[in-house]
Design an enzyme around this catalytic site. Structure first.
Site, PDB file in Angstrom:
ATOM      1  N   PRO A 132     -28.034 -30.360  14.243  1.00 36.51           N
ATOM      2  CA  PRO A 132     -27.083 -31.446  14.459  1.00 36.51           C
ATOM      3  C   PRO A 132     -26.524 -31.484  15.888  1.00 36.51           C
ATOM      4  O   PRO A 132     -26.284 -32.551  16.439  1.00 36.51           O
ATOM      5  CB  PRO A 132     -25.973 -31.155  13.441  1.00 36.51           C
ATOM      6  CG  PRO A 132     -26.675 -30.433  12.337  1.00 36.51           C
ATOM      7  CD  PRO A 132     -27.718 -29.597  13.013  1.00 36.51           C
ATOM      8  N   GLY A 342     -43.082 -65.446  14.642  1.00 36.96           N
ATOM      9  CA  GLY A 342     -41.911 -66.311  14.522  1.00 36.96           C
ATOM     10  C   GLY A 342     -40.996 -65.872  13.396  1.00 36.96           C
ATOM     11  O   GLY A 342     -40.798 -64.673  13.158  1.00 36.96           O
ATOM     12  N   GLU A 366     -40.080 -35.512  18.512  1.00 29.29           N
ATOM     13  CA  GLU A 366     -40.897 -34.585  19.299  1.00 29.29           C
ATOM     14  C   GLU A 366     -40.709 -34.796  20.802  1.00 29.29           C
ATOM     15  O   GLU A 366     -41.662 -34.752  21.584  1.00 29.29           O
ATOM     16  CB  GLU A 366     -42.368 -34.681  18.897  1.00 29.29           C
ATOM     17  CG  GLU A 366     -42.602 -34.127  17.497  1.00 29.29           C
ATOM     18  CD  GLU A 366     -44.031 -33.766  17.204  1.00 29.29           C
ATOM     19  OE1 GLU A 366     -44.741 -33.337  18.136  1.00 29.29           O
ATOM     20  OE2 GLU A 366     -44.438 -33.902  16.041  1.00 29.29           O
ATOM     21  N   GLU A 370     -36.584 -39.832  27.440  1.00 30.08           N
ATOM     22  CA  GLU A 370     -35.862 -39.249  28.572  1.00 30.08           C
ATOM     23  C   GLU A 370     -36.328 -37.817  28.847  1.00 30.08           C
ATOM     24  O   GLU A 370     -36.451 -37.407  30.011  1.00 30.08           O
ATOM     25  CB  GLU A 370     -34.358 -39.273  28.298  1.00 30.08           C
ATOM     26  CG  GLU A 370     -33.736 -40.659  28.302  1.00 30.08           C
ATOM     27  CD  GLU A 370     -34.091 -41.501  27.077  1.00 30.08           C
ATOM     28  OE1 GLU A 370     -34.004 -42.735  27.163  1.00 30.08           O
ATOM     29  OE2 GLU A 370     -34.468 -40.914  26.033  1.00 30.08           O
TER      30      GLU A 370
END
Length: 381
Positions: A132, A342, A366, A370
Site C-alpha cells: 500500500p 462514435g 509492472e 514514469e
C-alpha cells in the site's frame, strides 16, 4: 488477424505458436470476454484451455514438464492472448513470473515439488512485491520475515496482487532485517499457510475479470527451505525477473491495440454516413494510419528487446522503451477505436469500450510509465 505485421521474421515454430494462440484467443477467449468482464469473474475454462496447450508452463524448464519458451515466444503468447482479453494474458504472465522465480532461484526440492504441477496449471502463481505504501519504490516495503530457528515468520501486507483469490502459491518479498532495504529477500509461501490472509477483491476501472486483492501476513510461518534467494538478494532478483515481465506487458499492450484496431477497421467498413462507409472519410483514414504505425513501432520495440535478451545482451533500456511506448500506443489506439465507433463505442456491448478501460493498466503495472522513463534516462545519461 489483420494489420501489416512488419518486423523481424519469426522461426517456423514461433510462427506456428503465434497462429495457434491467436486461434485460441479468437475462438475461446474473446467470445466470453464481455461476460467475464461484466461478471468480474475469471474464466477458469479458458485457464484449463491454456493448460491443455502447455502455456501454463510457458517459463517452466522442460525437465520439469514445461514449455521453456524463449523470450520471443513468451512475447508472442502474451500479445495474442491479450488480443482475446487482457485479463487472461495478465493472469498467465503473473503465473509465469512465479514459475520463473522458482525455476531461477528455487532449490532442487522446491523445483521438483512445485514446477511440474504449476506447468499443468495448478497451483496458480502469484507475485507479491507491491505494498500500500510501496509501489514504485519497493525498497520502502514494510513486510518482514524474521528467522526463528528452522522457520521464517512473515508479517506485513501486499497490495494489488493478481490471481490473489484463485492463486495457490505466492512469491513474496520481505525484509529480514527490520527496515533495512538491503535485506529484502524472496520467499515461496503456499496460500494455505496459517496467517496467509486474502483480502476482498478490488473493484477496478478495467481488467475486471482478473482477481486483484490485498494479502496480509499475520505471523505466517514457512520453512526456511522456502527462502528462494540469499538474504538481501531479493530486490535485485525481482528487478531481473521484472525486466522480462515488462516485455510481456509491452507485448500485451500490442495485442490489445491490435484487437482495437481490427474492431475499428471492421466497424468503419460497415458503418455508413454521408452515403459512404466511414473508412472512406479522410479524417478517419488518417486515424487508421496513426494507429497502425504506433502498433507496428511498438511490436518492433518488443521484438528488439527480445532479441537482446536472447543474445545475452543487457536489455534493460530496450525493455523499458518497449513497455513505455507500447502502453502509450495502447491508450492512443483504444481511444481512437472508441472515437471511430462514435456513440456505439461508449456502449458496453461493444468490445472497444472494454479495451479502452483495460488499456490504462498497461501504463501502470509492472512499472509505471514514469518509472520506465526514469530507467531509460538513468541508463542513457
Amino acid at each position: 488477424m489483420t494489420g501489416v505485421r512488419v518486423g523481424s521474421a519469426l522461426t517456423a515454430e514461433q510462427a506456428a505458436i503465434k497462429e495457434l494462440v491467436h486461434e485460441f484467443a479468437v475462438e475461446e477467449v474473446r467470445p466470453g470476454a464481455q461476460a467475464a468482464d461484466a461478471d468480474e469473474e475469471f474464466p477458469e475454462d479458458v485457464w484449463d484451455g491454456l493448460a491443455e496447450l502447455d502455456l501454463t508452463g510457458l517459463t517452466v524448464p522442460e525437465e520439469y514438464g514445461g514449455f521453456d519458451a524463449d523470450r520471443t515466444t513468451y512475447a508472442i503468447v502474451n500479445e495474442e492472448l491479450a488480443y482475446g482479453q487482457l485479463a487472461v494474458a495478465t493472469a498467465l504472465s503473473v503465473h509465469s513470473l512465479a514459475t520463473s522465480c522458482i525455476a531461477e532461484f528455487g532449490s532442487e526440492a522446491l523445483k521438483e515439488e512445485y514446477l511440474p504441477e504449476m506447468a499443468e496449471g495448478r497451483p496458480v502463481g502469484m507475485f507479491c512485491l507491491s505494498e500500500p505504501e510501496a509501489g514504485s519504490n519497493p525498497a520502502e516495503m514494510s513486510t518482514t520475515a524474521e528467522r526463528d530457528g528452522d522457520e521464517y515468520v512473515l508479517n506485513g501486507q501486499k497490495q494489488w496482487i493478481t490471481n490473489g483469490q484463485r492463486g495457490d502459491v505466492a512469491i513474496v518479498f520481505a525484509k529480514t532485517d527490520g527496515d533495512d532495504p538491503s535485506s529484502i529477500t524472496q520467499f515461496l509461501v503456499p496460500a494455505d499457510t496459517e496467517g496467509f490472509e486474502v483480502g476482498k477483491k478490488e473493484e477496478k476501472l478495467g481488467l475486471r475479470a482478473s482477481d486483484t486483492v490485498g494479502i496480509t501476513f499475520d505471523d505466517c510461518r514457512i520453512p526456511a527451505e522456502n527462502r528462494l534467494t540469499e538474504e538481501g538478494k531479493g530486490l535485485s532478483a525481482a528487478f531481473r525477473i521484472l525486466t522480462g515481465g515488462r516485455i510481456g506487458i509491452a507485448a500485451q499492450a500490442v495485442g490489445l491495440a491490435q484487437a482495437a484496431f481490427d474492431e475499428a477497421k471492421e466497424y468503419a467498413g460497415e458503418r455508413e454516413q454521408f452515403d459512404q462507409s466511414i473508412d472512406q472519410i479522410q479524417s478517419v483514414r488518417h486515424k487508421f494510419s496513426e494507429m497502425a504505425t504506433k502498433i507496428e513501432a511498438s511490436r518492433l520495440l518488443v521484438r528488439e528487446a527480445c532479441r537482446q535478451a536472447e543474445a545475452g545482451e543487457d536489455n534493460t533500456v530496450a525493455a523499458s522503451m518497449a513497455k513505455y511506448f507500447a502502453s502509450d500506443a495502447a491508450m492512443f489506439v483504444t481511444n481512437e477505436a472508441v472515437q471511430i465507433h462514435g456513440g456505439y463505442g461508449y456502449m458496453s456491448e461493444f468490445d472497444v469500450e472494454r479495451m479502452y478501460r483495460d488499456a490504462k493498466i498497461t501504463e501502470i503495472y509492472e512499472g509505471t510509465t514514469e518509472i520506465q522513463k526514469k530507467i531509460i534516462a538513468r541508463e542513457l545519461l
